[in-house]
Design a protein around this motif. Structure first.
Motif, mmCIF file in Angstrom:
data_model
loop_
_atom_site.group_PDB
_atom_site.id
_atom_site.type_symbol
_atom_site.label_atom_id
_atom_site.label_comp_id
_atom_site.label_asym_id
_atom_site.label_seq_id
_atom_site.Cartn_x
_atom_site.Cartn_y
_atom_site.Cartn_z
ATOM 1 N N ALA A 192 -10.694 -0.431 0.506
ATOM 2 C CA ALA A 192 -9.684 -0.567 1.555
ATOM 3 C C ALA A 192 -8.512 -1.407 1.069
ATOM 4 N N ALA A 193 -8.796 -2.501 0.369
ATOM 5 C CA ALA A 193 -7.727 -3.363 -0.142
ATOM 6 C C ALA A 193 -6.860 -2.602 -1.137
ATOM 7 N N TYR A 194 -7.483 -1.842 -2.009
ATOM 8 C CA TYR A 194 -6.763 -1.089 -3.036
ATOM 9 C C TYR A 194 -5.893 -0.004 -2.405
ATOM 10 N N ASP A 195 -6.479 0.789 -1.514
ATOM 11 C CA ASP A 195 -5.742 1.904 -0.906
ATOM 12 C C ASP A 195 -4.622 1.432 0.010
ATOM 13 N N CYS A 196 -4.808 0.268 0.624
ATOM 14 C CA CYS A 196 -3.799 -0.242 1.551
ATOM 15 C C CYS A 196 -2.492 -0.575 0.839
ATOM 16 N N VAL A 197 -2.541 -0.824 -0.461
ATOM 17 C CA VAL A 197 -1.312 -1.097 -1.204
ATOM 18 C C VAL A 197 -0.368 0.104 -1.115
ATOM 19 N N LYS A 198 -0.909 1.299 -1.285
ATOM 20 C CA LYS A 198 -0.112 2.516 -1.139
ATOM 21 C C LYS A 198 0.379 2.665 0.299
ATOM 22 N N ALA A 199 -0.498 2.351 1.253
ATOM 23 C CA ALA A 199 -0.135 2.493 2.665
ATOM 24 C C ALA A 199 1.050 1.614 3.017
ATOM 25 N N PHE A 200 1.027 0.353 2.583
ATOM 26 C CA PHE A 200 2.112 -0.541 2.997
ATOM 27 C C PHE A 200 3.375 -0.390 2.152
ATOM 28 N N SER A 201 3.261 0.187 0.964
ATOM 29 C CA SER A 201 4.433 0.251 0.090
ATOM 30 C C SER A 201 5.125 1.603 0.075
ATOM 31 N N GLU A 202 4.377 2.683 0.309
ATOM 32 C CA GLU A 202 4.944 4.020 0.130
ATOM 33 C C GLU A 202 5.083 4.819 1.414
ATOM 34 N N THR A 203 4.657 4.292 2.539
ATOM 35 C CA THR A 203 4.767 5.027 3.795
ATOM 36 C C THR A 203 6.202 4.981 4.308
ATOM 37 N N ASP A 204 6.809 6.141 4.462
ATOM 38 C CA ASP A 204 8.179 6.236 4.958
ATOM 39 C C ASP A 204 8.147 6.184 6.482
ATOM 40 N N GLN A 205 8.728 5.126 7.060
ATOM 41 C CA GLN A 205 8.705 4.955 8.505
ATOM 42 C C GLN A 205 10.099 4.975 9.123
ATOM 43 N N ASN A 206 11.042 5.574 8.414
ATOM 44 C CA ASN A 206 12.367 5.748 8.979
ATOM 45 C C ASN A 206 12.293 6.513 10.296
ATOM 46 N N GLY A 207 11.517 7.595 10.300
ATOM 47 C CA GLY A 207 11.382 8.410 11.498
ATOM 48 C C GLY A 207 10.709 7.676 12.639
ATOM 49 N N ASP A 208 9.729 6.833 12.330
ATOM 50 C CA ASP A 208 9.048 6.053 13.371
ATOM 51 C C ASP A 208 10.033 5.117 14.060
#
Length: 273
Positions: A192-208
């Motif tokens: 979870a710690a490893y995968d969350c790095v991608k989640a917080f760094s690469e998720t595009d939330q402009n639309g949100d």
């Protein structure tokens, strides 16, 4: 311990104090709901039902291998809110938790969420690109993943120093805050710690951010060494329909000390307005 079981069988731990209008707090990486202990008391004392949960893989929630991404985090939050049947809700998210509450409010919050607060939050996107030249290079996030795999215990201790700004000249260093950051970090499942790095760094939330239909307070320290303000709050405020940007001079990423005192008061004032 109170838990809600999500549709994919993940157990989400949550804690709550007080009664009244609900205020739900979402923590940053790699922490847990314990990061909000001060706010749970402060907001309960102020007449609110203060709630905080451990994100999947973190704290006392299920140690997940799958679903460690922003879409699932937001869906988990929606299922927690529905299970507790929360309405006229204020959601508050720090760092990764800011991304979580923004996506939740944009995609699931209609009819339930009244206001949103983000603090040192990752939206719109952290990763550098031609469209986001103020962002952080992928090599920095690769280095974080490497540290998580090789020696996460030491990494949490090292990360806490810049997280709280204790590496700045004249900073009043709290070994207790560093130790508590380490304690919470050691509860995270490694996957979870490893995968969350991608989640917080690469998720595009402009639309949100563009889709938010409720008022949002965007709070950020201008000395944030983890989520630099130029790629985050300063861009997010230009995307939302009804936003207030509050910049805290000299404040770090971590919520601590005088910064915490002022931030909590500002959030209370925003809720009451």
């Amino acid at each position: 311990m109170p838990h809600v079981t999500t549709s994919d069988g993940t157990e989400l731990y949550y804690t709550e104090q007080g009664s009244g209008r609900p205020v739900l707090f979402s923590h940053g990486w790699p922490l847990s709901s314990d990061a909000w202990q001060v706010e749970l008391k402060v907001f309960a004392d102020a007449g609110y039902r203060a709630i905080a949960h451990d994100r999947r893989g973190h704290g006392r929630s299920s140690k997940t291998y799958a679903g460690n991404d922003m879409d699932t985090y937001a869906k988990d939050l929606s299922e927690l809110v529905e299970a507790l049947d929360l309405h006229d809700l204020v959601v508050v998210g720090h760092s990764t938790g800011g991304g979580e509450v923004v996506r939740y409010a944009a995609q699931y919050g209609e009819g339930r969420v009244a206001k949103v607060v983000t603090v040192g939050a990752v939206p719109p996107i952290m990763l550098i690109s031609d469209a986001n030249p103020e962002g952080t290079p992928i090599e920095n996030f690769d280095e974080i993943r490497s540290h998580v795999l090789k020696d996460r215990s030491q990494f949490w201790k090292d990360l806490a120093v810049s997280f709280f700004g204790f590496n700045r000249d004249g900073a009043a260093v709290s070994q207790g805050a560093i130790d508590d950051f380490w304690r919470q970090g050691m509860l995270v499942n490694l996957s979870a710690a490893y995968d969350c790095v991608k989640a917080f760094s690469e998720t595009d939330q402009n639309g949100d951010l563009e889709a938010l239909a409720v008022p949002i307070l965007i709070a950020h320290g201008d000395d944030d060494q983890i989520v630099p303000i130029a790629a985050a709050a300063e861009k997010a405020i230009r995307l939302v329909k009804d936003g207030t940007l509050k910049v805290y001079p000299g404040a770090p990423h971590g919520i601590f000390g005088a910064y915490q005192d002022q931030l909590d008061q500002d959030i209370l004032d925003f809720i009451r307005a």
